[in-house]
Design a protein around this motif. Structure first.
Motif, PDB file in Angstrom:
ATOM      1  N   ARG A   1       1.346   5.605  -7.046  1.00 24.76           N
ATOM      2  CA  ARG A   1       0.693   4.336  -6.935  1.00 24.76           C
ATOM      3  C   ARG A   1       1.020   3.354  -8.155  1.00 24.76           C
ATOM      4  O   ARG A   1       1.337   3.584  -9.281  1.00 24.76           O
TER       5      ARG A   1
ATOM      6  N   ASP B   1       0.851  -1.138   0.220  1.00 18.45           N
ATOM      7  CA  ASP B   1      -0.106  -0.060  -0.168  1.00 18.45           C
ATOM      8  C   ASP B   1       0.997   1.118  -0.067  1.00 18.45           C
ATOM      9  O   ASP B   1       2.066   0.952   0.393  1.00 18.45           O
TER      10      ASP B   1
ATOM     11  N   TYR C   1      -1.112   0.820  -8.567  1.00 16.28           N
ATOM     12  CA  TYR C   1      -2.638   0.210  -9.154  1.00 16.28           C
ATOM     13  C   TYR C   1      -3.348   1.159  -9.354  1.00 16.28           C
ATOM     14  O   TYR C   1      -3.310   2.448  -8.770  1.00 16.28           O
TER      15      TYR C   1
ATOM     16  N   HIS D   1      -6.196   2.006   4.237  1.00 12.30           N
ATOM     17  CA  HIS D   1      -5.957   2.175   2.971  1.00 12.30           C
ATOM     18  C   HIS D   1      -5.644   3.620   2.654  1.00 12.30           C
ATOM     19  O   HIS D   1      -6.370   4.337   3.234  1.00 12.30           O
TER      20      HIS D   1
ATOM     21  N   VAL E   1      -7.356   3.216  -9.146  1.00 13.32           N
ATOM     22  CA  VAL E   1      -8.237   3.295  -8.431  1.00 13.32           C
ATOM     23  C   VAL E   1      -9.514   3.777  -8.924  1.00 13.32           C
ATOM     24  O   VAL E   1      -9.653   4.578  -9.959  1.00 13.32           O
ATOM     25  N   GLN E   2     -10.546   3.081  -8.589  1.00 10.46           N
ATOM     26  CA  GLN E   2     -12.125   3.455  -8.896  1.00 10.46           C
ATOM     27  C   GLN E   2     -12.954   4.169  -7.827  1.00 10.46           C
ATOM     28  O   GLN E   2     -13.356   3.351  -7.072  1.00 10.46           O
ATOM     29  N   PRO E   3     -13.036   5.375  -7.856  1.00  6.03           N
ATOM     30  CA  PRO E   3     -13.647   5.976  -6.748  1.00  6.03           C
ATOM     31  C   PRO E   3     -14.918   5.932  -6.944  1.00  6.03           C
ATOM     32  O   PRO E   3     -15.557   5.783  -8.272  1.00  6.03           O
TER      33      PRO E   3
ATOM     34  N   GLN F   1     -13.301   7.038  -2.228  1.00  4.43           N
ATOM     35  CA  GLN F   1     -12.391   5.920  -1.871  1.00  4.43           C
ATOM     36  C   GLN F   1     -12.611   4.862  -2.986  1.00  4.43           C
ATOM     37  O   GLN F   1     -13.731   4.673  -3.716  1.00  4.43           O
ATOM     38  N   ASP F   2     -11.501   4.084  -3.221  1.00  6.04           N
ATOM     39  CA  ASP F   2     -11.722   2.867  -4.130  1.00  6.04           C
ATOM     40  C   ASP F   2     -12.928   2.108  -3.880  1.00  6.04           C
ATOM     41  O   ASP F   2     -13.116   1.682  -2.489  1.00  6.04           O
TER      42      ASP F   2
END
Length: 696
Positions: free
Chosen positions: A389, A58, A391, A432, A393-395, A315-316
Motif C-alpha cells: 500500500r 489504487d 497509503y 476500492h 488505512v483506517q478500518p 474497510q477504510d
C-alpha cells in the motif's frame, strides 16, 4: 479517471478492473513502469515533466484465497489440529466411540451444537489428524465405496441421501469399511428423517457445556502463545464470575463458549472491562440487531452507515462514507422522505441591541464521522499499513462480535426491498481494493440463511459484470455459501449452468469461483467446471478467461494433494485437437511454465510453478507433459528452451536430477518425433560448442 470507470476492455493495465494486474513491486523499478504491453518511462523530457496515465493509484484487485471449512477430499492436518484445539468432549462421546467400533456412526445433531468438531475428534482418534477425508453431502451412500483405510466424514446428509439408507445398505457398507480398515461418520440434522432400521448406528449428539468449552480453550491458549500462564489464570477467574455464568446459561451452544473465551482473552490482554466484553457479546445477537434497527428506523443517515459497516466491515472510513452517501438517498426515497428544502435557510435572532444581534443558522456541518460512528455503536481501529500500500488505512468495525453479520442478515432478509437497495448501491460504489472480499463474504453469510429460488438468482447481475471485482465478489459469496451443506447441491448446479452459458463473463465467474475456497474444497468438481468453461468458446480464447482459468489452476496447485489431478487434466488438454480452447490453455501453461512461471508474471496466482518444480516433485507426470509438449509444434520451442535453461543451471540440474530425467526421456524418442528432434538439436548444439572450444 474514477476508480470505477471502464470495463475489462478499457481499464488501464493493472487497474482495479484489469484481469492481469501488474505486480506492485514492478512499478517504477529502474525508472521504468512495466505494463502488459509496451513501456512508459518516467523522467524529464526537455524540461517538462512526463505524466504517466497508465498506472492506477489504487491497489490491484484482491486475489486472496480463503481456505474452506468444508471439504470433499483430504483435510489438511493443520486444519484438523486447529479445529480440535480446546475440544471438550460432549456427553455422548463415549457412546459415539462404541457405535463407531461397528465402522459407521450416524450423529444426529441440531445446528451449532458442535457435532462436526466431535466427528473430527472421533476420526482423529482412529486415523490421526492427517487421515480424514471429506465426502460431499449429496453423495448417495448406497453407491459409495471406501478407497483407503482412512476416516471418512460426511457432514449434513441430504434428505434424498438419507432416504437411501437402511439396514441392508449400512451393513454392507460396514463390511467394506472393515475390509479397508476405514471408518465413516455421518452428521445429520435433527429434523432429517432416517429409516427406522438405522437406529443401531444412530447417536443423538448433545453439545458440551459452553463453560467447559470456554475453560478448555483458555487453558490451551498458553501452549499456542496467545496468552501467558498468568493471563490464562486471570481469564479463568473472570469466567467463574456470576456475570459470565449468567451469560452462558442464556447462551448454551459451544460457539458461545468459544466467543466468551475470545472475549476474556481480549479482556486480559488489552485491559477491557468485563462489562464491555459482555456488552460486545450481547450486541452480536439477532435480537440486539433488530432492536438497533428499530431504533434507527427513522434516520436514513444512521441506517445507511449501519448498512455500510455491516456490508464492508473493516474497510477504510472513506470507503464507508462513500457507500453510505450513495445508499442514504435511496433509503430516504424508500420512506418517502426528501431533504427538507422548504422554509428559510436561516433565521436571525433580533433580541437585544442591534450590535448584539447574531445569526443562528441550520447546522450545515452535521455530526462528525466519529459522532456518527458512536451513534450506531461502531469505532475506528488503529491505522494499518498493508504490504504494497502507498497509503494508510483506517478500518471501521462495530463494537461487538458478529454485530455486522447480525445487522446485515436482518436488513437483507427481514425488510422488503433492502437487499435490492444494497445491490444497487454496490453497483454504483467506486472500486476500492478489498471490498469484493468484505462484501462477498458478508453476502454469502446472509444468503446461507435465505430461502426460495431467488437465493442464487440475485447473484446473477454481478456474475455477468464486465468488472472483475464484481465477479470476484460473487466468487467469494459462493465460496462462503458452499460451506453450508444444505446449499452444496444448489451452488454446484448453478455453477454447472453458468459454465455452459454462452456468456464469457459468466464462464469467468465460474473460473474465479474455482480459484478460491470452492476449488480447494472440491478439486475434482472444480476441474470438471473448468473443462466445461473452455467448451464452446468460438472466438479466440479471451485474455480474461484464460487469466481466470490460470488463476484457478494455480489455486488448486497451492495444495500438494491436488497436483496429480491438475497435471492429469492438463495432460488431457494437451492431447486435445489443435485449435480448441482446451489445447490453447494447455499450450499457454506449457509456454509460461517453461519460460518463467505459471501463472505468468503479473497475473493473479496463488502459487507460481516452474518447469523445474514439476520435474522435481512429479517426475513421471511431468515427463508425460514434456513428451506431449515436444511433440506439439505450438509448444516444442518453449519446452526445448525451458529444458535447456534447467540443464544450464547447476542448482536446477541437481534439484531435478536432470541426467536421470534425460535418460527417461530418451527412452521415448523412438516413438515420439518431437522428442527425437529435441535430442538431435541438443546433440548438434553440444557438438558445435565442443568444436568451437577445441578450435580456440
Amino acid at each position: 479517471m474514477s476508480a470505477d470507470a471502464g470495463t475489462d476492455a478499457d481499464a488501464g493495465a493493472g487497474g482495479p478492473e484489469a484481469d492481469g494486474p501488474v505486480d506492485v513491486r514492478d512499478l517504477y523499478r529502474d525508472n521504468q513502469q512495466r505494463l502488459r504491453q509496451g513501456a512508459q518511462v518516467m523522467g524529464a523530457v526537455g524540461g517538462n515533466l512526463t505524466v504517466i496515465n497508465g498506472a492506477t493509484l489504487d491497489e490491484s484487485v484482491a486475489d486472496l484465497v480463503i481456505p474452506p471449512r468444508l471439504r470433499e477430499g483430504p483435510y489438511p492436518a493443520d486444519d484438523v489440529r486447529a479445529r480440535l484445539r480446546g475440544f471438550a468432549e460432549p456427553a455422548a462421546f463415549t457412546r459415539c466411540r462404541k457405535v463407531l467400533d461397528s465402522r459407521i456412526l450416524v450423529l444426529r445433531a441440531g445446528s451449532g451444537t458442535g457435532a462436526s468438531t466431535a466427528a473430527f475428534a472421533l476420526l482423529a482418534e482412529r486415523h490421526g489428524v492427517g487421515g480424514i477425508i471429506g465426502l460431499d453431502s449429496p453423495d448417495d451412500l448406497s453407491r459409495w465405496r471406501p478407497t483407503d483405510g482412512r476416516g471418512y466424514l460426511l457432514q449434513g446428509l441430504s434428505p434424498a441421501a438419507a432416504d437411501s439408507l437402511g439396514e441392508v445398505v449400512l451393513t454392507g457398507l460396514a463390511e467394506l469399511l472393515r475390509q479397508s480398515g476405514a471408518h465413516l461418520v455421518v452428521t445429520v440434522r435433527s429434523e432429517t428423517t432416517l429409516p427406522v432400521d438405522t437406529v443401531p448406528w444412530q447417536v443423538v449428539h448433545l453439545p458440551p457445556s459452553p463453560v467447559e468449552v470456554a475453560s478448555k480453550r483458555l487453558r490451551t491458549m498458553p501452549a499456542t502463545g496467545r496468552l501467558t500462564s498468568e493471563q490464562s489464570a486471570e481469564a479463568l477467574g473472570h469466567l467463574a464470575s456470576d456475570d459470565f455464568a449468567d451469560y452462558l446459561r442464556a447462551h448454551p451452544l459451544p460457539q458461545d463458549g468459544v466467543e466468551v473465551a475470545e472475549g476474556l482473552r481480549d479482556l486480559v490482554v488489552s485491559g477491557e472491562s468485563a462489562a464491555s466484553v459482555l456488552d460486545d457479546l450481547r450486541a452480536g445477537s439477532i435480537t440486539a440487531a433488530r432492536k438497533a434497527l428499530a431504533e434507527a428506523s427513522g434516520r436514513a443517515d444512521r441506517l445507511s452507515l449501519m448498512a455500510a459497516i455491516s456490508l464492508l466491515s473493516q474497510q477504510d472510513r472513506t470507503v464507508l462514507e462513500k457507500f453510505s452517501a450513495i445508499l442514504r438517498p435511496r433509503i430516504e426515497e424508500r420512506g418517502g422522505q426528501a431533504p427538507d428544502a422548504s422554509g428559510p435557510p436561516e433565521r436571525w435572532d433580533t433580541r437585544g441591541p442591534a450590535t448584539e444581534r447574531y445569526r443562528t443558522a441550520r447546522d450545515l456541518l452535521g455530526p462528525s464521522f466519529e459522532e456518527r460512528l458512536e451513534a450506531v455503536g461502531a469505532h475506528q481501529l488503529p491505522l494499518r499499513f498493508g504490504s504494497g500500500r502507498r497509503y494508510p488505512v483506517q478500518p471501521v468495525v462495530f463494537s461487538g462480535r458478529h454485530r455486522s453479520d447480525a445487522l446485515l442478515r436482518c436488513l437483507w432478509l427481514d425488510y422488503e426491498g433492502m437487499a435490492d437497495l444494497l445491490w444497487r448501491a454496490l453497483g454504483e460504489v467506486p472500486h476500492h481494493s478489498g471490498i469484493e472480499l468484505a462484501a462477498g463474504q458478508a453476502i454469502g453469510k446472509v444468503l446461507a440463511h435465505a430461502t426460495g429460488p431467488d437465493t442464487l438468482r440475485q447473484l446473477h447481475p454481478f456474475a455477468l459484470s464486465e468488472r472483475r471485482w464484481q465477479r470476484r465478489l460473487v466468487a467469494y459469496a459462493l465460496g462462503e455459501m458452499v460451506q453450508h451443506p444444505a446449499l452444496t447441491s444448489a451452488v454446484r448446479e448453478q455453477l454447472r449452468q453458468w459454465s455452459r452459458a454462452g456468456s464469457i463473463t459468466l464462464r469467468c465467474t465460474v473460473a474465479e469461483t474455482c480459484a478460491g475456497g470452492y476449488g480447494l474444497a472440491r478439486p475434482a468438481v472444480a476441474l470438471k467446471l473448468l473443462d466445461s468453461v473452455l467448451n464452446g468458446v468460438d472466438a479466440e480464447l479471451e485474455d480474461r478467461l484464460r487469466t481466470a482459468v490460470s488463476f484457478a489452476l494455480s489455486t488448486l496447485l497451492s495444495e500438494d494433494v491436488n497436483h496429480a489431478l491438475v497435471l492429469d487434466r492438463l495432460r488431457e488438454w494437451q492431447g486435445a485437437v489443435t485449435g480448441t480452447q482446451h489445447h490453447a490453455l494447455a499450450a499457454h501453461f506449457i509456454v509460461w511454465v517453461s519460460s518463467s512461471t505459471f501463472p505468468r508474471p503479473g497475473a493473479p496466482g496463488e502459487r507460481r510453478v516452474r518447469l523445474a518444480d514439476l520435474l522435481a516433485d512429479h517426475p513421471e507426470r511431468a515427463t508425460d507433459l514434456v513428451v506431449t509438449a515436444l511433440n506439439d509444434p505450438a509448444t516444442h520451442e518453449a519446452m526445448a528452451q525451458g529444458l535447456s535453461r534447467i540443464e544450464s543451471d547447476p542448482a536446477q540440474r541437481r534439484r531435478t536430477d536432470f541426467p536421470g530425467f534425460l535418460s527417461a526421456l530418451s527412452r521415448t524418442a523412438r516413438t515420439n518425433r518431437g522428442v527425437l528432434r529435441f535430442f538431435l538439436r541438443r546433440h548438434r548444439v553440444r557438438t558445435a560448442s565442443s568444436v568451437e572450444g577445441f578450435a580456440s
